[in-house]
Each structure stands twice: as structure tokens, then as C-alpha cells.
Design an enzyme around this catalytic site. Structure first.
Site, short mmCIF file in Angstrom:
data_model
loop_
_atom_site.label_atom_id
_atom_site.label_comp_id
_atom_site.label_asym_id
_atom_site.label_seq_id
_atom_site.Cartn_x
_atom_site.Cartn_y
_atom_site.Cartn_z
N ARG A 304 0.82 -1.22 0.00
CA ARG A 304 0.00 0.00 0.00
C ARG A 304 0.86 1.27 0.00
O ARG A 304 0.42 2.31 -0.45
CB ARG A 304 -0.92 -0.02 1.23
CG ARG A 304 -1.81 1.20 1.40
CD ARG A 304 -2.74 1.40 0.22
NE ARG A 304 -3.61 2.56 0.40
CZ ARG A 304 -3.25 3.82 0.23
NH1 ARG A 304 -2.01 4.11 -0.12
NH2 ARG A 304 -4.11 4.81 0.41
N LYS A 305 2.06 1.18 0.54
CA LYS A 305 2.97 2.33 0.63
C LYS A 305 2.26 3.53 1.27
O LYS A 305 2.21 4.64 0.71
CB LYS A 305 3.54 2.71 -0.74
CG LYS A 305 4.43 1.66 -1.37
CD LYS A 305 5.07 2.19 -2.66
CE LYS A 305 6.02 1.18 -3.27
NZ LYS A 305 5.34 0.03 -3.89
N PHE A 306 1.77 3.31 2.48
CA PHE A 306 1.13 4.40 3.21
C PHE A 306 2.12 5.56 3.35
O PHE A 306 3.32 5.35 3.57
CB PHE A 306 0.71 3.94 4.61
CG PHE A 306 -0.41 2.93 4.60
CD1 PHE A 306 -1.72 3.33 4.35
CD2 PHE A 306 -0.16 1.59 4.86
CE1 PHE A 306 -2.76 2.41 4.36
CE2 PHE A 306 -1.19 0.66 4.87
CZ PHE A 306 -2.49 1.08 4.61
#
EC number: 2.4.2.10
Length: 475
Positions: A304-306
Site C-alpha cells: 500500500r505504501k502508506f
């Protein structure tokens, strides 16, 4: 080979003028008082057969599936040995363009096959290493080289530093001793050669610096050091399945992803997803994927690569249409917004036993995740080791600031069997390079598997190669 057989072979090599004395400039650039010309063997088929047979009798450190002769003098020796021992052979073309390792090899092979290198002479070991490099680039395992004569000028040490054990029929010192003993060489000339050897015992490989090998603790040992239960589970799962392969399932539909997961599940330790690119996503997707993951014993990593502030990422993690928290074992995050992002993800993820990877480096050309950014990621990880299980990294062996605990795992994207890049700036490295040279633990493979004609079989090849690389880094 016993002493009598070695003496007989040395005398025969001298008789066909494969051993000469004078002043000769070697490939390494130095002038030698002795010249060994084993090209003469092709004119003496019986002796060629004897040499090949003796090389085949030398004990290797591991069983091998293939032979590969170093171009050019060793090729007839390797060919005879291949035919006599019924071991398939690879031909390495001498001239090869960068990142075209597969194109320089002729023969049939699979990633993970072990190759025995066959050479006539070894001085510094540079010719052997020039052959080893493209073999390893395509996923072959090279641990041994057999050679007729070891000139004792650093080759054995240089090869050992690069993970190749050298096995020789004889050394140059032994050649001299036999020729003096049998009256074929005067003592004065023998002493001249010995002085030359003493002065050139350990020569570095020209233009080929030896890379320090990354040595790590076993996954089973690191599992006991992990404070996060998901990190511990990942280490244990990798050890149990003998897999450090994560597949990036970058496909466009949930149907494709679930089908791929079921096919490659037995080979992987982790499946990396991008749920927001699935055009046919439905709320039951997570349940279906978890069922497959449980059946094949792999973890789900939602890439997701928050990157937002803590309050926002907690809602992105737990809510929305994807409800990532419900089905993803592991997620990842940038640290651009500071440690608050980790605190927010921990608030929701820790009670469920989830794990978090921090993006400390990226594999795309021109990215800004390096230097101080990487050091900051390490600091945040150590402050939050209860939720952070490791890093998405590219070259952790080069970091100036490293984690104090081996409990943190490194996963590296951009892995293919042949090094190179694509038109959008993605840089690819081989499994061997990623594990042994760069110090990573998990290889993340995408297009190399999902675009293969047989993803399951290709995943198996990557798994074998990645695991062999891990095992070789343990000692």
C-alpha cells in the site's frame, strides 16, 4: 591422483612441449620464466582423454549437474569429460554484451543447476571468474572449479573469495620438482622459476575487486530475536518452506491474482499485492486470498505504501472499500510524514498481530530514498520494533547506518534472473547479487514470474536460486 600418476602426467606434458621455459608475458601482464601451453593436448587424444578423466575424478564440494569449460583451451578438455561422464555441458561465448548473460550461453539449463567449471591453468583466477559471472547471472550455482595446473599465484585465494573452490591435478611447484628429479630441468632454471613464484604468490585479479561476502545468521536463529509475532512467523515460514521468494502479483484483476496465488503458492513465502489496481475487486476478495494463503502457507503483503499522517493512515488501513487490515498480514509505509505514520498503523495493526515494512530504499532509477532518508528509516524501525519487522531495501550492505538487531528483515524488489532495467527506470538485479552482495533476505520478483509461460515452474526456479544464495551466505 597418486604420486606416480602425477609424475607420469607431468613427464608426458613436458614431452609434448606443453611446459616451456624462457621469458613469456602472461595474460595478467607479468613476465614469467615458464609457460604452460595445454593447447597442445588437442594433438594428443589419448593424453587429452587421460587429463579429462583425472579432472573428473577430483572431488567437488557438491554434486554438479553441468560442466562449463573456460574458453578456449579448456573447451576440448571439458567436451571429452562431458562425453565420458555423461554430464551435459554448457558453452560460454567469449564476447558478451553487458546484461546479456543468457545470450552468451549455449546449452540446456535451469536456474538452480550446479555447474562445475573446467580450466586448464589458473594464475590469478580471472578467466574462471569471467566464466562464473554470466553463469550466476542466469541463476546457476557455481561452487567448484577443476584445473590441470595451479600456478600458485593467487588464483586459489581469489576464487575462494568469490565462493569458488579450486581443485587442481598439480601445482607448478610439483611440476618443477618432477622435472628436476627426472633430469628434464636444471636446478638453476628451477630456482629462477621458484623465485618468480615466491615474488608473485598472491596476485589480485586485474580489474576485478573482491567483494566482501555478506554473512548472516540463519533465519531460524533470527526468528527467536523477533519481537513482532508476524516477523517471527515469516522467518519460521521461510525456514520451513526453504523459500525466501516473494512474488509481486501486479495483475489487473482479482480473478487473475487468485489464480496466480494458487499456482505459485507452494513456492513462495509471501505474496505482494496492489489491491487498488484490481478492476473486479469485491468485498470477499480478502477472504478468498486468505484461504489460498492458509492452504499454501504464505503471508500476504499489501504493497500500500502508506505515506500520510497517522490519523489518515489508520482510516486507510482499517476502513474504505478494501479493509486491508482484515486480510493483509504485512503492509508497508514511507516515512516522509515522520514517525506518526508508524504510530498510526501500529494502533490498528499491533492488536491483530500484523507486521510493517518501512520503505528505506527503492529500485527505480532517480528515486530519493537513500542516504539520510535510509538512516531515518532505521532509527524509526528500532524505536517501533514491536510493529516494524524490516525494510524494503535495495542494498543494505552499503548502508552507513544499520539496524542493531538481525531481527529486522530486508526484502528487495527488482529481481530477475538476468541483471538490467526497463524503459521506465526499474533496475533489476539477480537473486545471487541481491542476497550475497547486497545483504538482503527476500527476493521480490514480479514480471519475471507473472509473465512466464509457466508461472509455477518459473517460481520454483526463482525459489531454488534464492534459497541457494541464502544458504551460501551463512558461512
Amino acid at each position: 591422483m597418486d604420486a606416480a600418476a602425477m609424475e607420469s602426467l607431468i613427464l608426458e606434458l613436458h614431452a609434448i612441449e606443453a611446459v616451456k621455459f624462457g621469458a613469456f608475458v602472461l595474460k595478467s601482464g607479468i613476465t614469467s620464466p615458464i609457460y604452460l601451453d595445454l593447447r597442445m593436448l588437442v594433438a594428443h587424444p589419448r593424453l587429452l582423454s587421460t587429463v579429462a578423466s583425472l579432472l573428473g575424478s577430483l572431488p567437488a564440494t557438491r554434486p554438479y549437474d553441468l560442466l562449463c569449460g573456460v574458453p578456449y583451451t579448456a573447451l576440448p578438455i571439458a567436451s571429452v569429460l562431458s562425453a565420458a561422464a555423461s554430464v551435459p555441458m554448457l558453452l560460454r561465448r567469449y564476447h558478451v554484451t553487458p546484461h546479456a548473460a543468457a545470450e552468451c550461453l549455449d546449452g540446456s539449463f535451469r536456474a538452480g543447476d550446479a555447474v562445475l567449471i573446467v580450466e586448464d591453468l589458473v594464475t590469478t583466477g580471472s578467466s574462471v571468474l569471467e566464466t562464473v559471472a554470466p553463469l550466476r547471472e542466469v541463476g546457476l550455482v557455481v561452487a567448484d572449479a577443476v584445473v590441470v595446473i595451479d600456478r600458485e599465484q593467487g588464483g586459489r585465494e581469489n576464487l575462494a573469495a568469490n565462493g569458488v573452490a579450486l581443485h587442481s591435478l598439480m601445482t607448478l611447484t610439483e611440476v618443477l620438482a618432477v622435472l628436476v628429479k627426472r633430469g628434464k630441468l636444471g636446478e638453476e632454471k628451477a630456482q629462477e622459476v621458484k623465485r618468480f613464484l615466491d615474488a608473485n604468490r598472491k596476485m589480485a585479479v586485474p580489474g576485478l575487486p573482491v567483494k566482501p561476502k555478506v554473512v548472516r545468521k540463519a533465519f531460524s536463529e533470527r526468528a527467536g530475536l523477533a519481537t513482532n509475532p508476524m516477523g517471527r512467523k515469516l522467518f519460521e515460514l521461510m525456514e520451513a518452506k526453504q523459500s525466501n521468494l516473494c512474488v509481486a502479483a501486479d495483475v489487473g484483476t482479482a480473478t487473475e491474482l487468485l489464480d496466480l496465488a494458487d499456482k505459485i503458492g507452494p513456492e513462495i513465502c509471501m505474496l505482494k499485492t496492489h489491491v487498488d489496481i484490481l478492476s473486479d475487486f469485491t468485498p470477499d476478495f480478502g477472504h478468498k486470498l486468505r484461504s489460498i494463503a492458509e492452504r499454501h502457507s504464505f503471508l500476504i503483503f499489501e504493497d500500500r505504501k502508506f505515506a500520510d499522517i497517522g490519523n489518515t493512515v489508520t482510516m486507510q488501513y482499517e476502513g474504505g472499500i478494501f479493509r486491508i487490515l482484515d486480510w493483509a498480514d504485512i503492509v508497508n509505509a514511507h516515512i516522509v510524514s515522520g514517525p506518526g505514520i508508524v504510530e498510526g498503523l501500529k494502533l490498528k495493526g499491533l492488536p491483530k498481530g500484523r507486521g510493517l515494512l518501512l520503505l528505506s530504499e527503492m529500485s527505480s532509477a532517480g528515486n530519493l530514498a537513500h542516504g539520510d532518508y535510509t538512516a531515518a528509516a532505521v532509527k524509526i524501525a528500532e524505536q517501533h520494533s514491536d510493529i516494524v519487522i524490516g525494510f524494503i531495501s535495495v542494498n543494505p550492505a552499503s548502508w552507513s547506518v544499520t539496524p542493531s538487531s538481525p531481527a529486522f528483515i530486508h526484502a528487495t524488489p527488482g529481481v530477475q534472473l538476468v541483471a538490467g532495467g526497463d524503459s521506465l527506470g526499474q533496475q533489476y538485479n539477480t537473486p545471487y547479487s541481491v542476497i550475497n552482495d547486497r545483504g538482503s533476505d527476500i527476493i521480490i520478483v514480479g514480471r519475471g514470474i507473472i509473465r512466464a509461460n509457466n508461472p509455477a515452474e518459473t517460481a520454483r526456479e526463482y525459489r531454488i536460486q534464492g534459497w541457494h544464495a541464502y544458504q551460501s551466505s551463512l558461512s
